[in-house]
Design a protein around this motif. Structure first.
Motif, PDB file in Angstrom:
ATOM      1  N   PHE A 137       0.804  -1.220   0.000  1.00 23.67           N
ATOM      2  CA  PHE A 137       0.000   0.000   0.000  1.00 23.67           C
ATOM      3  C   PHE A 137       0.843   1.279   0.000  1.00 23.67           C
ATOM      4  O   PHE A 137       0.289   2.372   0.043  1.00 23.67           O
ATOM      5  CB  PHE A 137      -0.974   0.006   1.178  1.00 23.67           C
ATOM      6  CG  PHE A 137      -2.233  -0.760   0.891  1.00 23.67           C
ATOM      7  CD1 PHE A 137      -3.263  -0.182   0.184  1.00 23.67           C
ATOM      8  CD2 PHE A 137      -2.361  -2.070   1.306  1.00 23.67           C
ATOM      9  CE1 PHE A 137      -4.418  -0.885  -0.099  1.00 23.67           C
ATOM     10  CE2 PHE A 137      -3.510  -2.788   1.038  1.00 23.67           C
ATOM     11  CZ  PHE A 137      -4.543  -2.198   0.323  1.00 23.67           C
ATOM     12  N   LEU A 138       2.169   1.140  -0.047  1.00 19.05           N
ATOM     13  CA  LEU A 138       3.008   2.340  -0.149  1.00 19.05           C
ATOM     14  C   LEU A 138       2.707   3.062  -1.457  1.00 19.05           C
ATOM     15  O   LEU A 138       2.444   2.414  -2.487  1.00 19.05           O
ATOM     16  CB  LEU A 138       4.492   1.956  -0.103  1.00 19.05           C
ATOM     17  CG  LEU A 138       5.035   1.505   1.245  1.00 19.05           C
ATOM     18  CD1 LEU A 138       6.474   1.012   1.084  1.00 19.05           C
ATOM     19  CD2 LEU A 138       4.979   2.632   2.255  1.00 19.05           C
ATOM     20  N   PRO A 139       2.757   4.397  -1.457  1.00 21.41           N
ATOM     21  CA  PRO A 139       2.446   5.139  -2.691  1.00 21.41           C
ATOM     22  C   PRO A 139       3.335   4.744  -3.870  1.00 21.41           C
ATOM     23  O   PRO A 139       2.850   4.629  -4.995  1.00 21.41           O
ATOM     24  CB  PRO A 139       2.678   6.602  -2.293  1.00 21.41           C
ATOM     25  CG  PRO A 139       2.488   6.624  -0.817  1.00 21.41           C
ATOM     26  CD  PRO A 139       2.954   5.295  -0.312  1.00 21.41           C
ATOM     27  N   SER A 140       4.625   4.505  -3.625  1.00 18.95           N
ATOM     28  CA  SER A 140       5.520   4.148  -4.732  1.00 18.95           C
ATOM     29  C   SER A 140       5.156   2.794  -5.321  1.00 18.95           C
ATOM     30  O   SER A 140       5.245   2.584  -6.535  1.00 18.95           O
ATOM     31  CB  SER A 140       6.977   4.142  -4.258  1.00 18.95           C
ATOM     32  OG  SER A 140       7.171   3.181  -3.240  1.00 18.95           O
ATOM     33  N   VAL A 141       4.718   1.870  -4.496  1.00 23.48           N
ATOM     34  CA  VAL A 141       4.341   0.539  -4.982  1.00 23.48           C
ATOM     35  C   VAL A 141       3.021   0.610  -5.744  1.00 23.48           C
ATOM     36  O   VAL A 141       2.875   0.024  -6.817  1.00 23.48           O
ATOM     37  CB  VAL A 141       4.267  -0.466  -3.808  1.00 23.48           C
ATOM     38  CG1 VAL A 141       3.724  -1.808  -4.266  1.00 23.48           C
ATOM     39  CG2 VAL A 141       5.638  -0.633  -3.168  1.00 23.48           C
ATOM     40  N   ARG A 142       2.064   1.351  -5.213  1.00 20.46           N
ATOM     41  CA  ARG A 142       0.790   1.500  -5.928  1.00 20.46           C
ATOM     42  C   ARG A 142       0.999   2.194  -7.268  1.00 20.46           C
ATOM     43  O   ARG A 142       0.380   1.830  -8.263  1.00 20.46           O
ATOM     44  CB  ARG A 142      -0.222   2.269  -5.078  1.00 20.46           C
ATOM     45  CG  ARG A 142      -0.734   1.445  -3.915  1.00 20.46           C
ATOM     46  CD  ARG A 142      -1.810   2.145  -3.111  1.00 20.46           C
ATOM     47  NE  ARG A 142      -1.225   3.260  -2.377  1.00 20.46           N
ATOM     48  CZ  ARG A 142      -1.659   4.503  -2.409  1.00 20.46           C
ATOM     49  NH1 ARG A 142      -2.703   4.824  -3.117  1.00 20.46           N
ATOM     50  NH2 ARG A 142      -1.056   5.439  -1.707  1.00 20.46           N
ATOM     51  N   PRO A 147      -1.505   1.458 -14.310  1.00 23.63           N
ATOM     52  CA  PRO A 147      -1.241   1.471 -15.753  1.00 23.63           C
ATOM     53  C   PRO A 147      -0.752   2.844 -16.226  1.00 23.63           C
ATOM     54  O   PRO A 147      -1.039   3.866 -15.597  1.00 23.63           O
ATOM     55  CB  PRO A 147      -2.603   1.142 -16.369  1.00 23.63           C
ATOM     56  CG  PRO A 147      -3.339   0.437 -15.297  1.00 23.63           C
ATOM     57  CD  PRO A 147      -2.866   1.036 -14.009  1.00 23.63           C
ATOM     58  N   PRO A 148      -0.016   2.854 -17.319  1.00 20.06           N
ATOM     59  CA  PRO A 148       0.490   4.132 -17.841  1.00 20.06           C
ATOM     60  C   PRO A 148      -0.646   5.079 -18.217  1.00 20.06           C
ATOM     61  O   PRO A 148      -1.752   4.649 -18.533  1.00 20.06           O
ATOM     62  CB  PRO A 148       1.306   3.730 -19.070  1.00 20.06           C
ATOM     63  CG  PRO A 148       0.991   2.321 -19.354  1.00 20.06           C
ATOM     64  CD  PRO A 148       0.356   1.725 -18.143  1.00 20.06           C
ATOM     65  N   MET A 149      -0.348   6.347 -18.174  1.00 15.01           N
ATOM     66  CA  MET A 149      -1.274   7.422 -18.537  1.00 15.01           C
ATOM     67  C   MET A 149      -2.516   7.435 -17.656  1.00 15.01           C
ATOM     68  O   MET A 149      -3.610   7.763 -18.099  1.00 15.01           O
ATOM     69  CB  MET A 149      -1.675   7.339 -20.018  1.00 15.01           C
ATOM     70  CG  MET A 149      -0.504   7.443 -20.959  1.00 15.01           C
ATOM     71  SD  MET A 149      -0.948   7.483 -22.691  1.00 15.01           S
ATOM     72  CE  MET A 149      -1.733   5.922 -22.921  1.00 15.01           C
ATOM     73  N   MET A 150      -2.353   7.046 -16.412  1.00  7.77           N
ATOM     74  CA  MET A 150      -3.484   7.040 -15.489  1.00  7.77           C
ATOM     75  C   MET A 150      -2.999   7.509 -14.130  1.00  7.77           C
ATOM     76  O   MET A 150      -1.888   7.202 -13.722  1.00  7.77           O
ATOM     77  CB  MET A 150      -4.051   5.624 -15.380  1.00  7.77           C
ATOM     78  CG  MET A 150      -5.293   5.531 -14.553  1.00  7.77           C
ATOM     79  SD  MET A 150      -5.915   3.847 -14.582  1.00  7.77           S
ATOM     80  CE  MET A 150      -7.131   3.993 -13.319  1.00  7.77           C
ATOM     81  N   PRO A 166     -12.704  -4.494 -10.045  1.00  6.91           N
ATOM     82  CA  PRO A 166     -11.672  -3.967 -10.945  1.00  6.91           C
ATOM     83  C   PRO A 166     -11.091  -2.648 -10.430  1.00  6.91           C
ATOM     84  O   PRO A 166     -11.817  -1.794  -9.935  1.00  6.91           O
ATOM     85  CB  PRO A 166     -12.397  -3.744 -12.267  1.00  6.91           C
ATOM     86  CG  PRO A 166     -13.721  -4.390 -12.138  1.00  6.91           C
ATOM     87  CD  PRO A 166     -14.000  -4.621 -10.694  1.00  6.91           C
ATOM     88  N   ILE A 167      -9.786  -2.519 -10.536  1.00 10.26           N
ATOM     89  CA  ILE A 167      -9.121  -1.278 -10.121  1.00 10.26           C
ATOM     90  C   ILE A 167      -9.332  -0.204 -11.187  1.00 10.26           C
ATOM     91  O   ILE A 167      -9.394   0.968 -10.902  1.00 10.26           O
ATOM     92  CB  ILE A 167      -7.625  -1.511  -9.839  1.00 10.26           C
ATOM     93  CG1 ILE A 167      -6.990  -0.300  -9.177  1.00 10.26           C
ATOM     94  CG2 ILE A 167      -6.852  -1.811 -11.077  1.00 10.26           C
ATOM     95  CD1 ILE A 167      -7.244  -0.191  -7.727  1.00 10.26           C
ATOM     96  N   ILE A 168      -9.456  -0.637 -12.431  1.00  7.38           N
ATOM     97  CA  ILE A 168      -9.616   0.288 -13.543  1.00  7.38           C
ATOM     98  C   ILE A 168     -10.915  -0.056 -14.251  1.00  7.38           C
ATOM     99  O   ILE A 168     -11.061  -1.143 -14.796  1.00  7.38           O
ATOM    100  CB  ILE A 168      -8.447   0.169 -14.536  1.00  7.38           C
ATOM    101  CG1 ILE A 168      -7.142   0.424 -13.804  1.00  7.38           C
ATOM    102  CG2 ILE A 168      -8.606   1.137 -15.682  1.00  7.38           C
ATOM    103  CD1 ILE A 168      -6.074  -0.527 -14.174  1.00  7.38           C
ATOM    104  N   ARG A 169     -11.835   0.850 -14.184  1.00  3.38           N
ATOM    105  CA  ARG A 169     -13.086   0.658 -14.917  1.00  3.38           C
ATOM    106  C   ARG A 169     -12.915   1.225 -16.316  1.00  3.38           C
ATOM    107  O   ARG A 169     -12.227   2.229 -16.517  1.00  3.38           O
ATOM    108  CB  ARG A 169     -14.236   1.325 -14.183  1.00  3.38           C
ATOM    109  CG  ARG A 169     -14.497   0.694 -12.829  1.00  3.38           C
ATOM    110  CD  ARG A 169     -15.829   1.112 -12.239  1.00  3.38           C
ATOM    111  NE  ARG A 169     -16.160   2.501 -12.402  1.00  3.38           N
ATOM    112  CZ  ARG A 169     -16.038   3.423 -11.453  1.00  3.38           C
ATOM    113  NH1 ARG A 169     -15.580   3.095 -10.273  1.00  3.38           N
ATOM    114  NH2 ARG A 169     -16.385   4.669 -11.687  1.00  3.38           N
ATOM    115  N   SER A 170     -13.536   0.603 -17.281  1.00  2.00           N
ATOM    116  CA  SER A 170     -13.343   1.008 -18.668  1.00  2.00           C
ATOM    117  C   SER A 170     -13.797   2.445 -18.922  1.00  2.00           C
ATOM    118  O   SER A 170     -13.276   3.113 -19.798  1.00  2.00           O
ATOM    119  CB  SER A 170     -14.074   0.055 -19.607  1.00  2.00           C
ATOM    120  OG  SER A 170     -15.455   0.060 -19.328  1.00  2.00           O
ATOM    121  N   ASP A 171     -14.755   2.951 -18.141  1.00  5.33           N
ATOM    122  CA  ASP A 171     -15.207   4.322 -18.368  1.00  5.33           C
ATOM    123  C   ASP A 171     -14.194   5.357 -17.863  1.00  5.33           C
ATOM    124  O   ASP A 171     -14.240   6.516 -18.250  1.00  5.33           O
ATOM    125  CB  ASP A 171     -16.574   4.567 -17.729  1.00  5.33           C
ATOM    126  CG  ASP A 171     -16.564   4.397 -16.214  1.00  5.33           C
ATOM    127  OD1 ASP A 171     -15.713   3.627 -15.716  1.00  5.33           O
ATOM    128  OD2 ASP A 171     -17.402   5.025 -15.542  1.00  5.33           O
TER     129      ASP A 171
END
Length: 186
Positions: A137-142, A147-150, A166-171
């Motif tokens: 949960f460290l900021p550098s690890v997260r 993913p890139p550009m996010m 999901p950590i990343i929703r398609s919307d």
């Protein structure tokens, strides 16, 4: 030679190659400990067991479970260098499962239902689990697993991601071409 290094660094920046954060390497070493613990359990469990049918069945189930968890911990440890968010979740799950199985083995051993498992003190397992989860949960690890550009998702999203959301929703993750001020009218 110096221009090659600059060009190589430029290419790495363009394609999004990330350097593994140091705390993540420590977390990977703790995963190796998890794997060794499962191997120790396996070697203890394969010894012949005498006793009731329940003891033999529990021992057999523990052998299969220990092998599956050992494979899972190796999979998680090998996935650490990848930048896939699923590797992040695998590491967190490995530490949670380690604590749960150690606790269950302790109970089974207390009631003499298991033949000589390797059981560590629950306090030791809890400390290892907390260290691994804190590292993840460290900021550098997260950031490493984002993913890139996010932007790095908030802690709440990472917590929910542990439980298969999901950590990343398609919307939220889409490419925008052209001027960002124009409205999408499609």
């Amino acid at each position: 030679m110096d221009s090659r290094r600059k060009y190589g660094k430029h290419i790495k920046d363009q394609i999004g190659v990330k350097k593994i954060p140091l705390p993540l390497i420590i977390g990977e070493l703790l995963l190796i400990f998890v794997f060794l613990r499962y191997i120790l359990n396996f070697t203890q469990l394969v010894s012949p067991s005498e006793g009731s049918l329940a003891v033999v069945l529990i021992n057999l189930t523990s052998i299969v479970l220990t092998l599956l968890l050992a494979v899972f911990s190796v999979y998680a440890a090998l996935g650490v260098p990848s930048t896939k968010p699923s590797a992040w979740r695998g590491v967190v799950w490995s530490s949670l499962i380690l604590f749960a199985t150690n606790f269950a083995y302790g109970i089974l051993e207390e009631y003499n239902l298991m033949g000589s498992p390797v059981v560590f003190r629950n306090e030791v397992m809890a400390i290892i689990m907390i260290i691994v989860i804190a590292i993840m949960f460290l900021p550098s690890v997260r950031k490493f697993y984002t993913p890139p550009m996010m932007d790095v998702p908030p802690l709440r999203d990472w917590l929910l991601y542990i439980f298969l959301r999901p950590i990343i929703r398609s919307d939220k993750y889409r490419l925008v071409y052209g001027n960002a001020d124009t409205n999408d009218e499609t």
